[in-house]
Design a protein around this motif. Structure first.
Motif, PDB file in Angstrom:
ATOM      1  N   PRO A 114      32.897  32.585  37.950  1.00 34.42           N
ATOM      2  CA  PRO A 114      32.281  31.753  38.991  1.00 34.42           C
ATOM      3  C   PRO A 114      32.514  30.251  38.856  1.00 34.42           C
ATOM      4  N   SER A 115      33.376  29.816  37.941  1.00 32.79           N
ATOM      5  CA  SER A 115      33.684  28.389  37.839  1.00 32.79           C
ATOM      6  C   SER A 115      34.560  27.939  39.007  1.00 32.79           C
ATOM      7  N   PHE A 116      34.295  26.766  39.507  1.00 34.07           N
ATOM      8  CA  PHE A 116      35.141  26.063  40.474  1.00 34.07           C
ATOM      9  C   PHE A 116      35.446  26.865  41.739  1.00 34.07           C
ATOM     10  N   PRO A 117      34.422  27.313  42.443  1.00 32.99           N
ATOM     11  CA  PRO A 117      34.651  28.000  43.722  1.00 32.99           C
ATOM     12  C   PRO A 117      35.035  27.001  44.810  1.00 32.99           C
ATOM     13  N   GLY A 118      35.441  27.528  45.952  1.00 36.31           N
ATOM     14  CA  GLY A 118      35.753  26.667  47.089  1.00 36.31           C
ATOM     15  C   GLY A 118      37.137  26.058  47.003  1.00 36.31           C
ATOM     16  N   LEU A 119      37.315  24.977  47.746  1.00 34.96           N
ATOM     17  CA  LEU A 119      38.618  24.329  47.826  1.00 34.96           C
ATOM     18  C   LEU A 119      38.964  23.570  46.548  1.00 34.96           C
ATOM     19  N   SER A 133      41.876  27.727  32.270  1.00 32.42           N
ATOM     20  CA  SER A 133      41.598  28.028  33.671  1.00 32.42           C
ATOM     21  C   SER A 133      42.369  29.297  34.023  1.00 32.42           C
ATOM     22  N   GLY A 134      42.541  29.565  35.298  1.00 35.02           N
ATOM     23  CA  GLY A 134      43.252  30.784  35.662  1.00 35.02           C
ATOM     24  C   GLY A 134      43.031  31.157  37.105  1.00 35.02           C
ATOM     25  N   CYS A 135      43.018  32.458  37.371  1.00 30.74           N
ATOM     26  CA  CYS A 135      42.849  32.942  38.736  1.00 30.74           C
ATOM     27  C   CYS A 135      42.054  34.242  38.725  1.00 30.74           C
ATOM     28  N   THR A 136      41.457  34.533  39.872  1.00 26.54           N
ATOM     29  CA  THR A 136      40.548  35.668  40.007  1.00 26.54           C
ATOM     30  C   THR A 136      40.828  36.419  41.297  1.00 26.54           C
ATOM     31  N   VAL A 137      40.974  37.732  41.208  1.00 30.55           N
ATOM     32  CA  VAL A 137      40.970  38.578  42.399  1.00 30.55           C
ATOM     33  C   VAL A 137      39.582  39.198  42.502  1.00 30.55           C
ATOM     34  N   VAL A 149      34.109  40.625  40.859  1.00 30.40           N
ATOM     35  CA  VAL A 149      35.414  40.320  40.260  1.00 30.40           C
ATOM     36  C   VAL A 149      36.165  41.605  39.928  1.00 30.40           C
ATOM     37  N   ILE A 150      37.440  41.649  40.294  1.00 34.52           N
ATOM     38  CA  ILE A 150      38.290  42.803  40.009  1.00 34.52           C
ATOM     39  C   ILE A 150      39.170  42.545  38.789  1.00 34.52           C
ATOM     40  N   ILE A 151      39.875  41.427  38.802  1.00 39.35           N
ATOM     41  CA  ILE A 151      40.811  41.116  37.722  1.00 39.35           C
ATOM     42  C   ILE A 151      40.943  39.602  37.607  1.00 39.35           C
ATOM     43  N   VAL A 196      29.406  44.576  39.376  1.00 40.89           N
ATOM     44  CA  VAL A 196      30.461  44.982  38.446  1.00 40.89           C
ATOM     45  C   VAL A 196      31.441  45.932  39.129  1.00 40.89           C
ATOM     46  N   VAL A 197      32.732  45.652  38.942  1.00 41.01           N
ATOM     47  CA  VAL A 197      33.771  46.558  39.419  1.00 41.01           C
ATOM     48  C   VAL A 197      34.224  47.417  38.243  1.00 41.01           C
TER      49      VAL A 197
END
Length: 217
Positions: A114-119, A133-137, A149-151, A196-197
């Motif tokens: 949940p860090s840094f949502p939005g634009l 940092s990174g990316c979230t699907v 969160v999936i991955i 949870v997924v």
């Protein structure tokens, strides 16, 4: 075979990564339609190249945002879409589309939610001074990047990084994990339980990132 509907607003590099994995036979899915809200989106050129149907739906032609998303939902349903994929779609999805596809809409976000949502997730990470940092699907709900969160994939962040350098590093991982999330869904391996997924056949590997790297042994 899973029927996909792609929503995009821009260049569509994640769209291309999904196309490539499907054409390589790694995902048992077909892309039924690309929907864009921007007539100049380069994603349209990608669709043309791969003989994928595309639609431009102009949000200015609708009285409300809900009407706009109702139209999108209707077009996707008419084509038998089973999973909606937001590949750089620069609008907050509204209730009519979410209700039409509950836990069947995926988005990718360029930060470790949940860090840094939005634009401007990359800029937020750089400005905050994080080391990772990174990316979230994730599945999409009615909040701003708040769905289950999936991955996720992580990268180290340098004190000298800019928004652009971090974006380029993260984008490489986006192109890996978005198709992977779709593959897992297509294989029926994802189950949402609250926030949870659950992933059927998931095995945790003993891997980690420490940044800066440890020098003490």
């Amino acid at each position: 075979m899973l029927n996909l509907g792609i929503l995009a607003s821009g260049r569509g590099s994640n769209f291309q990564s999904i196309i490539d994995e499907i054409e390589a036979g790694k995902i048992n899915a077909t892309i039924k339609v690309l929907v864009v809200d921007n007539p100049d989106a380069y994603a349209v050129e990608r669709a043309k190249k791969h003989s994928i149907e595309y639609l431009y739906i102009n949000p200015k032609e609708f009285k409300s945002k809900d009407d706009f998303f109702t139209k999108i939902a209707d077009e996707l349903k008419a084509r038998g879409v089973e999973l909606v994929v937001l590949a750089g779609f620069m609008r907050i999805v509204r209730k009519p589309l979410i209700d039409a596809f509950p836990n069947k809409i995926m988005n990718i976000h360029p930060a470790l939610l949940p860090s840094f949502p939005g634009l401007h997730g990359h800029k937020q990470a750089v400005d905050y001074g994080v080391r990772i940092s990174g990316c979230t699907v994730h599945f999409v709900d009615e909040g701003m990047d708040t769905g289950p969160v999936i991955i996720q994939a992580a990268v180290p962040v340098s004190p000298d990084d800019t928004e652009d350098t971090l974006s380029a590093r993260i984008l490489k991982l986006e192109h890996k994990i978005f198709p992977e999330a779709i593959r897992l869904y297509a294989e029926g391996r994802l189950k949402v339980e609250g926030r949870v997924v659950k992933i059927k056949g998931y095995e945790l590997e003993d891997e980690y990132i420490i940044n800066p790297p440890l020098r003490l042994k």
